[in-house]
Design a protein around this motif. Structure first.
Motif, PDB file in Angstrom:
ATOM      1  N   LEU A 113       0.802  -1.394  -0.048  1.00 40.59           N
ATOM      2  CA  LEU A 113       0.187  -0.133   0.051  1.00 40.59           C
ATOM      3  C   LEU A 113       0.839   1.260  -0.060  1.00 40.59           C
ATOM      4  CD1 LEU A 113      -2.928   1.183   0.079  1.00 40.59           C
ATOM      5  CD2 LEU A 113      -2.619   1.099   2.577  1.00 40.59           C
ATOM      6  N   ARG A 114       1.915   1.167   0.735  1.00 43.33           N
ATOM      7  CA  ARG A 114       2.835   2.193   0.942  1.00 43.33           C
ATOM      8  C   ARG A 114       3.473   2.543  -0.504  1.00 43.33           C
ATOM      9  NH1 ARG A 114       4.624   4.230   5.787  1.00 43.33           N
ATOM     10  NH2 ARG A 114       3.842   3.152   7.360  1.00 43.33           N
ATOM     11  N   ALA A 115       3.915   1.527  -1.320  1.00 44.52           N
ATOM     12  CA  ALA A 115       4.361   1.744  -2.636  1.00 44.52           C
ATOM     13  C   ALA A 115       3.399   2.462  -3.552  1.00 44.52           C
ATOM     14  CB  ALA A 115       4.776   0.464  -3.097  1.00 44.52           C
ATOM     15  N   HIS A 165      -3.750  14.017  -0.647  1.00 42.33           N
ATOM     16  CA  HIS A 165      -3.374  13.426   0.349  1.00 42.33           C
ATOM     17  C   HIS A 165      -3.858  11.860   0.188  1.00 42.33           C
ATOM     18  CE1 HIS A 165      -2.948  17.299   2.581  1.00 42.33           C
ATOM     19  NE2 HIS A 165      -3.713  17.585   1.731  1.00 42.33           N
ATOM     20  N   ALA A 166      -2.810  10.949   0.762  1.00 48.53           N
ATOM     21  CA  ALA A 166      -3.005   9.742   0.486  1.00 48.53           C
ATOM     22  C   ALA A 166      -4.279   9.144   1.330  1.00 48.53           C
ATOM     23  CB  ALA A 166      -1.907   8.811   0.860  1.00 48.53           C
ATOM     24  N   GLU A 167      -4.258   9.732   2.657  1.00 44.75           N
ATOM     25  CA  GLU A 167      -5.480   9.292   3.399  1.00 44.75           C
ATOM     26  C   GLU A 167      -6.770   9.590   3.028  1.00 44.75           C
ATOM     27  OE1 GLU A 167      -3.120  11.165   4.181  1.00 44.75           O
ATOM     28  OE2 GLU A 167      -1.824  10.261   5.883  1.00 44.75           O
ATOM     29  N   VAL A 216       0.917   4.102  -3.031  1.00 40.70           N
ATOM     30  CA  VAL A 216       0.630   5.715  -2.478  1.00 40.70           C
ATOM     31  C   VAL A 216       1.905   6.574  -2.916  1.00 40.70           C
ATOM     32  CG1 VAL A 216       0.526   7.382  -0.588  1.00 40.70           C
ATOM     33  CG2 VAL A 216      -0.754   5.169  -0.529  1.00 40.70           C
ATOM     34  N   LEU A 217       2.905   5.934  -2.785  1.00 38.60           N
ATOM     35  CA  LEU A 217       4.228   6.826  -3.298  1.00 38.60           C
ATOM     36  C   LEU A 217       4.179   6.803  -4.744  1.00 38.60           C
ATOM     37  CD1 LEU A 217       6.816   8.239  -2.426  1.00 38.60           C
ATOM     38  CD2 LEU A 217       7.960   5.785  -2.717  1.00 38.60           C
TER      39      LEU A 217
END
Length: 244
Positions: free
Chosen positions: A2-4, A37-39, A6-7
């Protein structure tokens, strides 16, 4: 993982923003895209086949039908109503102003009968004015036999330079040689004519001294006038006329 993701999205967003800035030529008024904003990101299925919503139309009131061209005029114009012509007012009675009236002349005998007739009229509404007519005398030739005798006598008198006149109905056929207010004046004239050669003339009383009367109504209105005219024979045929 998920972080990848969003980045990756942040990098893509930054690249897109850099590309749009370069395409706009660095214009100062170009709006800066808001950062992602990713959130707040949520993935939704694309509804490619969904029909586009028709833009909502503001409801408008139904148009009121315009009145015909003469509708307003007809509404404002007064509707004539049949009227009955007023009856003419009766003419006011015209009051006859009182005026002075008189009748005459009347001799002594006629005045006596008239005095008895008007005694019943309102007190002060009438009076009998009397005047004395002085006598008149005439130097006269006559009565002659006929008209031929009159013509012959006139021719004779013209030869003597004497003027002649008709004597009046009571002395026809005859000739008047002059009228005088006194008997003495007539006698003097007769003497002068005798000196001219007139032999058959004499003095006669054409009219004796007498009284004459006038009936006078100082303020005669219509009612009084009618009363006097109703006296009939007492007026001896004399009409009423304005006072002189």
């Amino acid at each position: 993982m998920l972080r990848a993701l969003v980045l990756l999205l942040l990098l893509a967003n930054a690249g897109l923003w850099a590309w749009s800035r370069s395409a706009a030529g660095g214009a100062a008024e170009a709006p800066r895209p808001a950062p992602l904003h990713a959130e707040a990101l949520r993935l939704h299925a694309l509804a490619e086949d969904a029909p586009a919503a028709a833009p909502a139309r503001r409801s408008e009131p139904a148009a009121r039908p315009s009145p015909p061209p003469d509708a307003g005029m007809a509404a404002s114009a007064p509707v004539p109503t049949p009227t009955t012509a007023p009856e003419p007012a009766p003419a006011p009675a015209v009051a006859v102003a009182a005026a002075c009236l008189q009748a005459g002349p009347f001799d002594e005998q006629q005045a006596g009968a008239l005095r008895n007739a008007v005694a019943g009229l309102p007190v002060g509404s009438w009076r009998l004015d009397g005047t004395v007519l002085s006598g008149r005398w005439m130097v006269y030739i006559g009565k002659l036999a006929d008209a031929d005798a009159v013509r012959a006598k006139r021719a004779e008198l013209r030869e003597l330079g004497v003027d002649t006149d008709r004597p009046g109905a009571a002395f026809e056929p005859g000739i008047s040689l002059g009228r005088y207010s006194t008997e003495e004046a007539a006698q003097r004239a007769l003497g002068e004519l005798g000196r001219k050669g007139v032999r058959t003339a004499h003095v006669v009383a054409e009219r004796r001294d007498s009284a004459s009367y006038q009936l006078r109504l100082p303020q005669a209105d219509a009612a009084l006038r009618a009363q006097v005219l109703a006296l009939g024979p007492a007026l001896a045929g004399r009409p009423l006329h304005p006072c002189e």
